[in-house]
Design a protein around this motif. Structure first.
Motif, mmCIF file in Angstrom:
data_model
loop_
_atom_site.group_PDB
_atom_site.id
_atom_site.type_symbol
_atom_site.label_atom_id
_atom_site.label_comp_id
_atom_site.label_asym_id
_atom_site.label_seq_id
_atom_site.Cartn_x
_atom_site.Cartn_y
_atom_site.Cartn_z
ATOM 1 N N UNK A 69 1.433 9.651 -5.280
ATOM 2 C CA UNK A 69 1.816 10.953 -4.746
ATOM 3 C C UNK A 69 2.842 11.648 -5.637
ATOM 4 N N UNK A 70 3.716 10.859 -6.240
ATOM 5 C CA UNK A 70 4.756 11.430 -7.102
ATOM 6 C C UNK A 70 4.276 11.592 -8.536
ATOM 7 N N UNK A 128 10.948 2.158 -16.247
ATOM 8 C CA UNK A 128 12.197 2.565 -15.605
ATOM 9 C C UNK A 128 12.950 1.353 -15.067
ATOM 10 N N UNK A 186 6.865 3.311 -14.079
ATOM 11 C CA UNK A 186 7.734 2.661 -13.099
ATOM 12 C C UNK A 186 8.326 1.377 -13.683
ATOM 13 N N UNK A 212 3.413 9.326 -10.643
ATOM 14 C CA UNK A 212 3.946 8.318 -11.558
ATOM 15 C C UNK A 212 2.892 7.247 -11.831
ATOM 16 N N UNK A 251 3.798 1.644 -1.067
ATOM 17 C CA UNK A 251 4.500 1.786 -2.346
ATOM 18 C C UNK A 251 3.612 2.464 -3.383
ATOM 19 N N UNK A 252 2.394 1.979 -3.490
ATOM 20 C CA UNK A 252 1.505 2.539 -4.517
ATOM 21 C C UNK A 252 1.009 3.937 -4.128
ATOM 22 N N UNK A 295 2.801 6.072 -2.555
ATOM 23 C CA UNK A 295 3.958 6.894 -2.897
ATOM 24 C C UNK A 295 3.994 7.169 -4.399
ATOM 25 N N UNK A 296 3.734 6.124 -5.161
ATOM 26 C CA UNK A 296 3.745 6.247 -6.623
ATOM 27 C C UNK A 296 2.726 7.296 -7.064
ATOM 28 N N UNK A 354 2.088 3.168 -13.080
ATOM 29 C CA UNK A 354 2.725 1.864 -12.971
ATOM 30 C C UNK A 354 3.561 1.584 -14.217
ATOM 31 N N UNK A 373 0.811 -1.221 0.000
ATOM 32 C CA UNK A 373 0.000 0.000 0.000
ATOM 33 C C UNK A 373 0.845 1.271 0.000
#
Lengths: 122, 122, 122, 122
Positions: free
Chosen positions: A102-103, A113, A110, A105, A96-97, A99-100, A107, A94
């Motif tokens: 929030x930034x 990358x 990511x 980004x 992690x996603x 954070x993703x 999936x 939870x």
DNA sequence: GTGGTCTAGACCACC
DNA sequence: GTGGTCTAGACCACA
């Protein structure tokens, strides 16, 4: 053995034990090294090893037989696997996603990358 | 304010500042609360707030104008965003997927679990 | 045999012997299993069994006939019963009721709880 | 302070803390003595006190505020009371009455003995 | 031999 | 100041 400075040694040893149980190096219901032996092997004070062993004991992963030593439980590997999966799914996933998001980004970004990274570094 | 006891408070405050900058609550090139006010608001020792401010100052996110207070930099939001994205992509992402593999989980399983969680808890 | 890890095994074996004497499984003035046999049966170190036997021997409950084995005394059952009753009445009973008072519980509440427990578990 | 030899000091200290919380000497949500102070007061090594504090912390009875000290929880007294009652009712009570039956004693006999004891000794 | 406990003393991060 | 961790070394009960 080399330890990371940021997390306490006794937790790193506990992590090491989890891995050895998951990997099958320590099989279920079998004896693990004595506190003293482990301390010598890891070049660490016996008290520190004791602390690690006690954590796994409280979780029911290993158990002590008086005067003999520590043994992995009958279903040690299963307990550890469940514990680790639970930690990962309920806590790391939870955040992690979140954070993703929030930034800003996606999936796909990511994953893309991650692929380029694999190509270059590893 | 409620702080997590696992990570130092000054780091948690720094994280709070990052968020406020990213969210636009603290706009670029504008004054942020004084150390004292912040300490009162968070019910925390002023030294602790100072330590947080110093971190952001060293990163060029905020700057101190002597006798006046702390100000966000002209491009504070951009700096923070880049920093956070870099941390995330280069450190958290790889370790996250490595962990996932190690636990024998697939991305689909993880995503599925995340969905069920959202339904129940959030 | 399964032993509790909180109390020494030799004391648990001694307790086992008391029970067998009280229950009549070991009759007065009769031979009890050799240290070796007992150790095998209980999956325990013979030294540990010896230690248990010595306790009962010092209390005059059993006696050793050199080269032959251990025998219960003529009045073994009586001795054990008196010993156990004395321990119970003089030590356990007072502390039990003191504890009950300390926790603000009445005898009736305790008895009631005991009944419900019997219904469910045993 | 005088400690019993049979049970570890750190458990006896934990017991002491339970009592102080139950008796109201340590009120809910208030600071308790620092590890060092407690160690001096009890004439014991700080590590030993730390061990006791950690037990209560894991049970949610007390909590640590970083760099400040340990505080009793909001509902510390309630938690302790429940814990103690549970231990008593689920563990001590059944074994007490089982023991009584095993020794062929009735509750009336036990109570009678308790009365005579009170008259003589206390 | 095994682990369990305790002490003395140190260093560190944190507030 | 606070607690957290670690070491070195000791003693003990237990098997």
């Amino acid at each position: 053995m080399l330890f990371n400075n940021h997390t306490p040694i006794y937790l790193q040893i506990a992590e090491l034990l989890y891995q050895k149980i998951l990997s099958g190096e320590y099989r279920n219901a079998s004896r693990i090294p004595s506190v003293r032996d482990m301390a010598v092997a890891l070049e660490v004070n016996p008290n520190t090893v004791t602390r690690s062993y006690m954590i796994l004991q409280e979780e029911g992963v290993i158990e002590n037989r008086r005067g003999i030593g520590y043994y992995t439980n009958e279903d040690a590997a299963l307990i550890v696997e469940k514990k680790k999966q639970k930690e990962f799914l309920d806590s790391e996933v939870p955040s992690f996603f979140a954070r993703m998001d929030q930034l800003g980004l996606t999936l796909n970004e990511v994953l893309k990358h991650l692929e380029t990274r694999k190509g270059t570094i590893q």
